[in-house]
Design an enzyme around this catalytic site. Sequence first.
Site, short mmCIF file in Angstrom:
data_model
loop_
_atom_site.label_atom_id
_atom_site.label_comp_id
_atom_site.label_asym_id
_atom_site.label_seq_id
_atom_site.Cartn_x
_atom_site.Cartn_y
_atom_site.Cartn_z
CG HIS A 199 19.39 -0.46 42.04
ND1 HIS A 199 17.70 -0.33 41.91
CD2 HIS A 199 19.68 0.79 41.84
CE1 HIS A 199 18.14 0.94 42.23
NE2 HIS A 199 19.54 1.66 42.19
CB THR A 243 14.20 -0.13 45.07
OG1 THR A 243 15.03 -0.49 43.99
CG2 THR A 243 14.46 -1.81 46.07
CG LEU A 270 23.12 -6.20 45.19
CD1 LEU A 270 23.83 -5.38 43.95
CD2 LEU A 270 24.15 -7.19 45.13
CD GLU A 271 15.39 -3.94 42.49
OE1 GLU A 271 16.20 -2.19 42.85
OE2 GLU A 271 14.50 -3.67 42.69
CB ILE A 272 20.11 -8.97 41.92
CG1 ILE A 272 21.38 -8.87 42.45
CG2 ILE A 272 20.24 -10.38 40.27
CD1 ILE A 272 22.10 -10.02 43.15
#
Lengths: 748, 531
Positions: free
Chosen positions: A483, A532, A494-496
């Site tokens: 994301h 998030t 960066l949201e993994i």
Amino acid sequence: MEAVPSSSRVPRAGYACRNISTSSALQNRTHVSCDIKGDVAVVRFNTPNSKVNTLSKQLSAEFTDVMNEIWANEAVKSAVLISSKPGSFIAGADLNMLEACKTAQEVTQLSQDGQKMLEKIEHSPKPVVAAISGSCLGGGLEVAIACHYRVATKDRKTVLGTPEVLLGLLPGAGGTQRLPKMVGLPAAFDMMLTGRNIRADRAKKMGLVDQLVEPLGPGVKTPEARTIEYLEEVAIGFARGLANKTVSAKRSRGLMQRLTDYAMALPFVRQQVYKTVESKVQKQTKGLYPAPLKIIEVVKTGLDQGNDAGYLIEAQSFGQLAVTKESKALMGLYHGQVHCKKNKFGTPQKEVKTLAVLGAGLMGAGIAQVSVDKGIKTILKDTTQKGLDRGQQQVYKGKVKKKSLTSFERDSILSNLMGQLDYKGFEKADMVIEAVFEDINVKHKVLKEVIPAHCIFASNTSALPISQIAAVSKRPEKVIGMHYFSPVDKMQLLEIITTDKTSQDTAASAVAVGLKQGKVVIVVKDGPGFYTTRCLGPMLSEVVRVLQEGVDPKKVDAISTAFGFPVGAATLIDEVGVDVATHVAEDLGKAFGPRFGGGSIDLFKLMVQKGFLGRKAGKGFYVYQEGVKNRSVNSGMDEILEKFRVPANPDVCSDEDIQMRLVTRFVNEAAMCLQEGILSNPVEGDIGAVFGLGFPPCLGGPFRFADSYGARQLVDKLRKYEAVYGSQFTPCQLLLDHANSPSKKFHQ
Amino acid sequence: MSFMLSSALRNLPVSSAWAAGAFTRSLSCSSPFQAAAQPKTKKTLGKTGVKNVVVVEGVRIPFLQSGTTYADLMPHDLARAALQGLLTRTSVPRDVVDYIVYGTVIQEVKTSNVAREAALGAGFSDKTPAHTVTMACISSNQAMTTGVGMIAAGQCDVVVAGGVELMSDVPIRHSRKMRKTMLTLNRAKTLGQKLSLISKIRPDYFAPELPAVAEFSTSETMGHSADRLAAAFGISRLEQDEYALRSHSLAKKAQDEGLLQDVVPFKVPGKDTVTKDNGIRPSSLEQMGKLKPAFVKPYGTVTAANSSFLTDGASAMLIMSEEKALAMGYKPKAYLRDFVYVSQDPKDQLLLGPTYATPKVLEKAGLTLSDIDVFEFHEAFAGQILANLKAMDSDWFAQNYMGRKAKVGAPPLDKFNTWGGSLSLGHPFGATGCRLVITAAHRLKKEGGQYGLVAACAAGGQVMVCALRRGQEQQGWSCWGSAILPVIQTSLRHLWLPPPPLVLSLFPGAEPDPPCLSPPVRSCAEPQGPP
């Protein structure tokens, strides 16, 4: 002190010199060493077992020792300070040393020790030259500007700066006093208040360094080793020149610079500058950050009342700042960022060399943009030529803007980009990141039909659960969520998202790609809204309720930015897009039920119906026009807001209450994510909230905020609002646990 | 191909053609032993099935510092003078020449195919086609190897190759904005349109655009790169000055002794006849030491005295297939053998080409460095030459950057540029390559050597190396054994495109001496036999 024996052998200076170097070797220094080359002493910094040199107690002590020997040694006429590490001169003070201090006085003492040492260097009868290669930041820069001359390698890795302000501090070793004299007041303020990194060539133009050394190519040693050796040789040349007066440390200043200096010497001009800078800082920080204001005050004192007063207030302010909660929050973020720049899954089995991005929209093109310059071959695929052209133009523009790139470098970077409308070459892709609109069928089609067996499929969805996407895959272990945040080239997060089936190696690959793209990476578990989006949901819902209660969008923005959010809450909805917000709100509402209620979703729907989609449509809560800076409130919204108007309860509608309503819902949801295991630790929660959602950095993130505000107080607030609004404010169990045992903290 | 083969067979006894072929093959597998066992044997370096290409003659007009006597001429004037000099010296009938190729770097816009303009003016047949090539400082090397390729492919027999550069005058353009306005003005129809266009012209439109002396890709000037290269290899200012002084002193000596026979006089219209290079100026180390660094200021080591200077000049060379030369009664001055183009990183290794190319061409020719009698390297900068010598002598460099097991070794200075070099004679970018080859040929003849190696570096980090063998003296076959192999390694730093490495070898003719052929043949046939 070795000074005694050597001075007793004045006539035999050479012998004395040898004597000294022998005795110093006996001391077994580990951080600083010294060689004598003819009549020049070369002092080398080398913090053991570390990539960078930091000004720790040990290094400072050894440095002081070495300098004393140099001053006592008559055979030495000048000195060069250099690092043994090509990538780091001195990267700053040792943060652990600062954090270990219990009181402001202790920190002030550290600052004063540093000031004294550097003052001795500044007044050294033997010229001292700083030979800078790699990061020269904070305390490192202060060491460099205390020297008489600076030579720096003109390398990308060589950066100078005073990033203390980013940690809620100020340059505490004389930097606030020397910098204005060296580069002029406006430039010094700019450096100290923004903390920006300055590259060597720019530093030369500013007068921050005196000479540049171009990095060398391979010779009979590696380029790095030879370059630093050459830097040393050149610096030795200048040190010798300064000692025998063939080189002058005085810089020739341009006309503009002389005029500025002249103007700055006039007290009333200076007052004007202070005033302008102060009002600018006030405007930008809303008074939430004490460090910038202190910096202005300290600089002012030094210039108006002289050095002694300046040094004193610098040390005192440094001490005071170091124990503020803002500084603690910012340092916490710094450590968190370092934590999130590591790949906890280890090295992936196969490096991603070819990346395919589906969809050349803002997101897709943004992802391509941050990949091509890291040497990743990137396929950018769209369904229409027009969309593809737009995306390619976005990548091109993103690279053109970078002035640091030559046109040749740009061209060779862009040669890594392949724009196309078909799936050609996908069979060679190591990873596919999809950034198409939220249509699960498209994702399924690619997943089932296009990608080769070894390829990882990553989705950039912000709401669709990854497990649902993975459901059709024969290899669910190769499916993951990545994301990104818009605009991709600016937003660091960066949201993994990993599902239960995602393999370790897939996660390792995704994190490796993210880190390569320069992102700060957090890894969370799959679930509606991940971390998030899920935290943002309740807050935005509350924003809508506040608007429904009759608060003007401008006022909502003002209240939220006053709390420290970089973007006002109403503007944020416009930026996200009302249609997207509706979509997400509906999904999350279904998943979590009444907890995500609050504002009316029908208000959003009506906005969508009227075409008030936010910034992209030119109209949302505000009217957006090209080139107009002060946007006005969209008058078309009056009617809509009127239609959904709800009565406001004056008990919970003060400015502070509104702020707390927004923030407590955010923090409560974040805590719930930790409680449910979506988040693996509070550090990543803080980083995600600050870097992805703009949670006020001065508060350090939701968990740091819960610690500093107090879980008890937070729960009290929630309970207060719960009494009015109901279950949306019910505190989660984890927060209650913390409230009940005051010793429990998210960050120890 | 079959034509080439059959023509080779027609001209040679079958047995010797086979023997030579086997010999060549054996060279590649056993050359180290062979070189050790019998140095300087009769290797011809020829290859089966490939025509021999020979240098019949090469000339150049005197190389002058730019802004001196040639200042008012145009590039094709210089090229024409060189071509006329070649015609005069060789008396080759004009209609025999099949093709003309010229190299140049900074093109005069009016004569973009300078080869053709010069050839017409020099009195060559207007039926002879001509084209111009460019590859920075190795442009004339490229012209030469283009000619070699044409001959070897059987498409031509006689080619004139050369190069020209006039640094006294370079094209200076209007700014892009101005050019655009002027071009649009051409298309404007009404007076109103024209006036409105003219009214848009601003003072900054008049700022001229100078030709860049810098690498396009890195924006770094060559002198700057040379300074960094010298620093990378730790070459001191003194070493560079000493080398430059050597170059000037040797050039002066060669000039005084009349060794520079390739120079042809040039009567410049309105001025006196020029007979000598005018850039040779042996100075003293003290005087050279006083100069300030020219590029990396104030601490660099490359100065005006240890760099090659901007030069005007032209060269020309007559190359033929061996059969044609012999048929026409020419004595070849040299055989052009293997050549190699290499290119590498244009930033940090811009001028290191000779180091990369030398071992390659030696391997190709089956020689070692000690077999070479004459080295002619292009001297762009003293620091560059010294850096290359150091790199060639470094095992570390060979292993880490060239992927080789060991260094090739540095050429001994007593065989190296002993008649001066580009530092002293001058360096007209496009013309230097031919000078190097013909100088190598003359030195081989004078010193009685067999093999020569020529190298030059060029902009873009490219290099050309060419192998030459000394030409036949008198009685044809018997002398061919002592082949001249000047390997021309040109590393052009200024103006290169990266070409793929090319290898071209020519078949030298019959091997006269069976005893020297048989051992390698045997060793090839019985690889397991006792040594």
